[in-house]
Design a protein around this motif. Structure first.
Motif, PDB file in Angstrom:
ATOM      1  N   VAL A 259      60.700  59.984  33.772  1.00 38.95           N
ATOM      2  CA  VAL A 259      60.682  58.983  34.923  1.00 38.95           C
ATOM      3  C   VAL A 259      61.737  58.789  35.447  1.00 38.95           C
ATOM      4  N   GLN A 260      63.137  58.977  35.051  1.00 36.71           N
ATOM      5  CA  GLN A 260      64.399  58.404  35.466  1.00 36.71           C
ATOM      6  C   GLN A 260      65.335  59.327  34.775  1.00 36.71           C
ATOM      7  N   LEU A 261      66.614  59.506  35.361  1.00 34.29           N
ATOM      8  CA  LEU A 261      67.603  60.246  34.677  1.00 34.29           C
ATOM      9  C   LEU A 261      68.706  59.446  34.887  1.00 34.29           C
ATOM     10  N   ASN A 262      69.850  59.749  34.234  1.00 38.30           N
ATOM     11  CA  ASN A 262      71.304  59.072  34.433  1.00 38.30           C
ATOM     12  C   ASN A 262      72.020  60.293  34.473  1.00 38.30           C
ATOM     13  N   LEU A 263      73.187  59.924  35.428  1.00 33.09           N
ATOM     14  CA  LEU A 263      74.275  61.135  35.729  1.00 33.09           C
ATOM     15  C   LEU A 263      75.567  60.376  36.086  1.00 33.09           C
ATOM     16  N   LEU A 264      76.461  60.301  35.369  1.00 30.93           N
ATOM     17  CA  LEU A 264      77.647  59.504  35.276  1.00 30.93           C
ATOM     18  C   LEU A 264      77.375  58.113  35.780  1.00 30.93           C
ATOM     19  N   GLY A 265      76.459  57.430  34.975  1.00 29.34           N
ATOM     20  CA  GLY A 265      76.271  56.028  35.124  1.00 29.34           C
ATOM     21  C   GLY A 265      75.220  55.615  36.340  1.00 29.34           C
ATOM     22  N   GLN A 266      74.747  56.801  36.948  1.00 27.85           N
ATOM     23  CA  GLN A 266      74.014  56.385  38.163  1.00 27.85           C
ATOM     24  C   GLN A 266      72.426  56.793  38.011  1.00 27.85           C
TER      25      GLN A 266
ATOM     26  N   PHE B 150      68.728  57.611  38.675  1.00 26.47           N
ATOM     27  CA  PHE B 150      67.833  58.119  39.661  1.00 26.47           C
ATOM     28  C   PHE B 150      66.679  58.745  39.260  1.00 26.47           C
ATOM     29  N   ARG B 151      65.610  58.976  40.134  1.00 25.07           N
ATOM     30  CA  ARG B 151      64.215  59.852  39.849  1.00 25.07           C
ATOM     31  C   ARG B 151      64.590  61.152  39.953  1.00 25.07           C
TER      32      ARG B 151
ATOM     33  N   MET C  75      68.971  60.411  45.371  1.00 21.73           N
ATOM     34  CA  MET C  75      69.312  59.113  44.706  1.00 21.73           C
ATOM     35  C   MET C  75      69.073  58.130  45.764  1.00 21.73           C
ATOM     36  N   VAL C  76      68.978  56.997  45.316  1.00 23.62           N
ATOM     37  CA  VAL C  76      68.632  55.924  46.228  1.00 23.62           C
ATOM     38  C   VAL C  76      69.925  55.411  47.070  1.00 23.62           C
ATOM     39  N   ASN C  77      70.994  55.485  46.425  1.00 30.04           N
ATOM     40  CA  ASN C  77      72.199  54.989  46.941  1.00 30.04           C
ATOM     41  C   ASN C  77      73.241  56.195  47.504  1.00 30.04           C
ATOM     42  N   ALA C  78      72.540  57.523  47.387  1.00 30.75           N
ATOM     43  CA  ALA C  78      73.268  58.609  47.932  1.00 30.75           C
ATOM     44  C   ALA C  78      71.976  59.702  47.852  1.00 30.75           C
ATOM     45  N   PRO C  79      71.266  59.605  49.015  1.00 28.60           N
ATOM     46  CA  PRO C  79      69.955  60.682  49.123  1.00 28.60           C
ATOM     47  C   PRO C  79      70.474  62.000  49.254  1.00 28.60           C
ATOM     48  N   PHE C  80      71.580  62.355  49.573  1.00 30.30           N
ATOM     49  CA  PHE C  80      72.040  63.910  49.815  1.00 30.30           C
ATOM     50  C   PHE C  80      73.263  64.112  48.893  1.00 30.30           C
ATOM     51  N   TYR C  81      73.026  63.484  47.641  1.00 27.77           N
ATOM     52  CA  TYR C  81      74.501  63.821  46.686  1.00 27.77           C
ATOM     53  C   TYR C  81      74.397  65.436  46.260  1.00 27.77           C
TER      54      TYR C  81
END
Length: 96
Positions: free
Chosen positions: A27-34, A36-37, A61-67
């Protein structure tokens, strides 16, 4: 179930070198505290019996859609819910 896995493996094997969008089971993942879907885009670099590897990888990611993830990403085939070669990685779409 094994037949379905074999079909996906054969289908993905033919797409090596092409750009792909992959959505995984989480449902969601966590990478370095961020948080995201689990939506990833990138070029298929390898397909093995149990996993797909994409590189370079863009995590949507919502805050960085092209990370751009700095390493190749291997995704177990059984965790892939959906994939498409029709969606370009530079396409902007809402994630919220």
């Amino acid at each position: 179930m094994e037949l379905i896995g074999d079909n996906i493996f054969e289908e993905l094997k033919q797409l090596v070198g092409e750009e792909i969008l992959v959505i995984t089971r989480a449902v969601q993942l966590n990478l370095l505290g961020q948080v995201f879907r689990p939506i990833f885009t990138g070029t298929i670099s390898d397909v093995q019996q149990g996993h797909l590897t994409i590189s370079p990888v863009i995590i949507k990611m919502v805050n960085a859609p092209f990370y751009k993830f700095p390493f190749p990403l291997s995704i177990p085939l059984e965790q892939i819910v959906s994939y498409s070669t029709e969606v370009p990685s530079d396409l902007v779409y809402p994630l919220a």
